[in-house]
Design an enzyme around this catalytic site. Structure first.
Site, short mmCIF file in Angstrom:
data_model
loop_
_atom_site.label_atom_id
_atom_site.label_comp_id
_atom_site.label_asym_id
_atom_site.label_seq_id
_atom_site.Cartn_x
_atom_site.Cartn_y
_atom_site.Cartn_z
N ASP A 8 -1.15 11.16 -1.43
CA ASP A 8 -1.85 12.31 -1.21
C ASP A 8 -0.59 13.40 -1.36
OD1 ASP A 8 -0.69 12.51 1.48
OD2 ASP A 8 -2.54 12.48 2.39
N CYS A 65 0.41 8.37 2.57
CA CYS A 65 -0.17 9.72 2.74
C CYS A 65 0.81 9.86 3.89
CB CYS A 65 -1.66 9.56 3.25
SG CYS A 65 -1.88 8.50 4.54
N THR A 67 0.73 9.50 7.25
CA THR A 67 0.95 8.40 8.29
C THR A 67 0.85 7.02 7.61
OG1 THR A 67 -1.41 8.26 9.02
CG2 THR A 67 0.27 9.77 9.95
N HIS A 98 2.26 -14.02 5.56
CA HIS A 98 1.28 -14.64 6.44
C HIS A 98 -0.12 -13.84 6.00
CE1 HIS A 98 3.99 -15.83 9.90
NE2 HIS A 98 4.49 -16.47 8.99
N HIS A 133 -1.89 -20.23 7.04
CA HIS A 133 -2.11 -18.66 6.72
C HIS A 133 -3.29 -18.53 5.55
CE1 HIS A 133 1.18 -18.19 9.22
NE2 HIS A 133 1.89 -18.84 8.39
#
Ligand code: RB5
Length: 147
Positions: A8, A65, A67, A98, A133
């Site tokens: 963004d 973005c 965060t 994993h 996994h």
């Protein structure tokens, strides 16, 4: 290998730095993010990255973005996407080994450009370990299938 990258307005500069870094390492880059710093809506770009990876247009995706949270939530709404927000390299590496993450997300307001490069490098250099996994990742995807 082709990497879709989306962002963004908060992450234009970091997107460009990471895209250059990827090209220097020999990756093909598909820029699906905004190139404008005018305020925009991160879900648009999370979805674009998610769809590019889910369709096979790109092998993996990177979503940035402020965060990393909003854009990863949006990418994760696309079927088949396992997007992880990683603010340091260890989590990024383990998210591949994993969790078989196929979209890496981080925040331009959280990590600096050198740390972001290390996060990207560890993520791209790691390989999914499969085995137990795989069973757990299959369980995650089964939750998605049941929805
Ligand atoms: C935009 O201001 C900001 O909310 C966005 O970049 C992101 O951090 C959302 O999760």
């Amino acid at each position: 290998m082709k990497i879709a990258i989306g962002n963004d307005h908060s992450a234009v500069e970091l997107k460009n730095i990471i895209a250059e870094h990827l090209k220097e390492k020999g990756y093909e880059v598909l820029n699906l993010g905004t190139d404008s710093t005018e305020s925009c809506d991160y879900p648009v770009y999370g979805e674009k990255v998610g769809r590019a990876v889910a369709s096979g247009e790109a092998d993996l995706g990177i979503a940035i973005c402020g965060t990393g949270v909003g854009i990863s939530l949006a990418a994760n709404k696309v079927k088949g996407i396992r997007a992880c927000v990683c603010s340091e390299p260890y989590t990024a590496k383990l998210s591949r080994m994993h969790n078989n993450s196929n979209v890496l997300a981080f925040g331009a307001r959280v990590v600096g450009s050198e740390l972001a490069k290390m996060i990207v490098d560890q993520w791209l250099d790691a390989e999914f370990e499969g085995g137990r996994h795989q069973r757990r990742v299959d369980m995650i995807m089964e939750i998605e299938r049941k929805e």
